[in-house]
Design a protein around this motif. Structure first.
Motif, PDB file in Angstrom:
ATOM      1  N   PHE A  86      -5.963   1.360  10.044  1.00 12.35           N
ATOM      2  CA  PHE A  86      -5.938   0.637   8.803  1.00 12.35           C
ATOM      3  C   PHE A  86      -5.872  -0.717   9.334  1.00 12.35           C
ATOM      4  O   PHE A  86      -4.601  -1.072   9.683  1.00 12.35           O
ATOM      5  CB  PHE A  86      -5.089   1.233   7.767  1.00 12.35           C
ATOM      6  N   VAL A 142      -1.110   4.735   5.243  1.00  9.07           N
ATOM      7  CA  VAL A 142      -1.238   3.516   5.943  1.00  9.07           C
ATOM      8  C   VAL A 142      -0.042   2.835   6.386  1.00  9.07           C
ATOM      9  O   VAL A 142       0.015   2.011   7.156  1.00  9.07           O
ATOM     10  CB  VAL A 142      -2.364   2.722   5.503  1.00  9.07           C
ATOM     11  N   GLY A 165      -4.335   6.414   0.376  1.00  2.97           N
ATOM     12  CA  GLY A 165      -4.194   6.254   1.757  1.00  2.97           C
ATOM     13  C   GLY A 165      -2.929   6.819   2.391  1.00  2.97           C
ATOM     14  O   GLY A 165      -1.981   6.921   1.637  1.00  2.97           O
ATOM     15  N   LEU A 203      -7.582   6.092   5.067  1.00  7.49           N
ATOM     16  CA  LEU A 203      -7.790   5.325   3.537  1.00  7.49           C
ATOM     17  C   LEU A 203      -9.001   5.727   2.954  1.00  7.49           C
ATOM     18  O   LEU A 203     -10.124   5.553   3.570  1.00  7.49           O
ATOM     19  CB  LEU A 203      -7.535   3.777   3.858  1.00  7.49           C
ATOM     20  N   HIS A 208     -11.121   3.818   0.705  1.00  8.43           N
ATOM     21  CA  HIS A 208     -11.566   2.419   0.405  1.00  8.43           C
ATOM     22  C   HIS A 208     -12.314   1.951  -1.042  1.00  8.43           C
ATOM     23  O   HIS A 208     -13.122   1.822  -0.968  1.00  8.43           O
ATOM     24  CB  HIS A 208     -11.802   1.774   1.455  1.00  8.43           C
ATOM     25  N   GLU A 255      -6.916   1.996  -3.592  1.00 10.97           N
ATOM     26  CA  GLU A 255      -7.221   2.835  -2.477  1.00 10.97           C
ATOM     27  C   GLU A 255      -6.240   3.913  -2.057  1.00 10.97           C
ATOM     28  O   GLU A 255      -5.100   3.432  -1.753  1.00 10.97           O
ATOM     29  CB  GLU A 255      -7.557   1.897  -1.225  1.00 10.97           C
TER      30      GLU A 255
END
Length: 307
Positions: A85, A286, A284, A174, A176, A282
């Motif tokens: 990411f 990360v 995710g 992720l 997005h 988003e």
């Protein structure tokens, strides 16, 4: 992996008449439409969802200047971020956001639910099918299966990552998602109150959210909510709920809007005032790295409900 909120597999029912779910596929994209009129389209390049429509409207923002010919990642829709990411760590050969959104995936097929109220489209990518130039940039043997499930009023996306090599590797992932809104200045996001986050504007500063998120300038934040992923993050517009996002095994939420100056500087972002009509929420993993040992599997998913 046993998880209480795991998306259910959809299986065709023997003896059913010819499907009322309409699907089309080519060497560039796959689309599906339910009898209700809900539809989805997925570009094989990056396995990027480029359209999700409910009968009332299009729910995803895609730049009118987005490149859809497989020469670069799509600006809009739902690009996939894997295995990194943002900028890659020092010493890595990977570009920003990794390679999953930069290569063509294989369409593995579809399945429909009994009664044909849902359709699931599966896509695959592996180290063996990765172009040679990408293999030299990330040498770990992996397998990815990405499932896009369309149901009336909702869209679910689930990513399964498997380690098919002999050595452990670490990754970030992720979804997005660019959501379509009428006016970002009337948008607020609920469900992240009291969440710690990293504010990337103007620099990476640790903060804690207080109340609803509102927008009055460039926004780029990575939230790590203390609440379970099953607790919805809600996008409200004009005081009314527009979307609910429910995560599964994805601990983080990135909230992004480029605003005026950043949108003006992106060549594939059009119209230039399109920042008014989108917000990225988003799901995710990360804020930390996920480690997969040999033979291990990771699955993360989100479901977006359009109200």
């Amino acid at each position: 992996m046993d998880r209480p909120n795991r998306p259910a597999a959809l299986a065709s029912t023997p003896g059913q008449p010819e499907s009322q779910v309409q699907t089309t596929s080519s060497d560039t994209r796959v689309s599906a439409t339910l009898p209700t009129g809900d539809s989805v389209e997925v570009l094989l390049y990056g396995a990027t969802v480029t359209s999700w429509k409910t009968p009332a409207r299009e729910n995803l923002f895609v730049s009118s200047a987005a490149i859809l010919d497989g020469s670069k990642p799509v600006r809009g829709g739902i690009p996939l971020v894997f295995p990194v990411f943002g900028p890659a760590p020092a010493g890595s050969k990977l570009p920003q956001h990794g390679f999953a959104r930069n290569v063509k995936w294989e369409f593995l097929g579809k399945s429909t639910s009994e009664g044909e109220s849902s359709v699931k489209l599966d896509f695959g990518l592996s180290w063996a099918t990765l172009p040679e130039d990408w293999r030299t940039k990330w040498e770990h043997k992996f397998g990815l299966v990405y499932s896009v499930t369309l149901a009336p009023g909702s869209l679910s996306t689930a990513l399964v990552v498997s380690n098919e090599g002999d050595e452990a590797f670490e990754f970030q992932s992720l979804l997005h998602t660019y959501l379509s809104v009428d006016d970002i200045q009337n948008v607020q996001i609920a469900g992240l109150d009291n969440s710690p986050y990293i504010d990337k504007v103007p620099s990476a500063t640790a903060k804690t959210q207080s109340g609803l998120i509102a927008f009055s300038g460039e926004t780029d934040r990575v939230y790590s909510p203390p609440t379970p992923p099953s607790d919805p993050v809600t996008v409200q517009e004009g005081g009314k709920t527009r979307f609910r996002v429910v995560r599964d095994n994805l601990p983080d939420v990135v909230v992004w809007n480029p605003w005026v100056e950043k949108a003006a500087g992106m060549g594939d972002f059009e119209p230039k005032d399109g920042w008014k009509n989108m917000v990225c929420v988003e799901a995710g993993s990360v804020s930390a790295w996920t480690k997969l040992e040999k033979g291990d599997v990771f699955e993360g998913a989100q479901t977006i409900y359009a109200e």
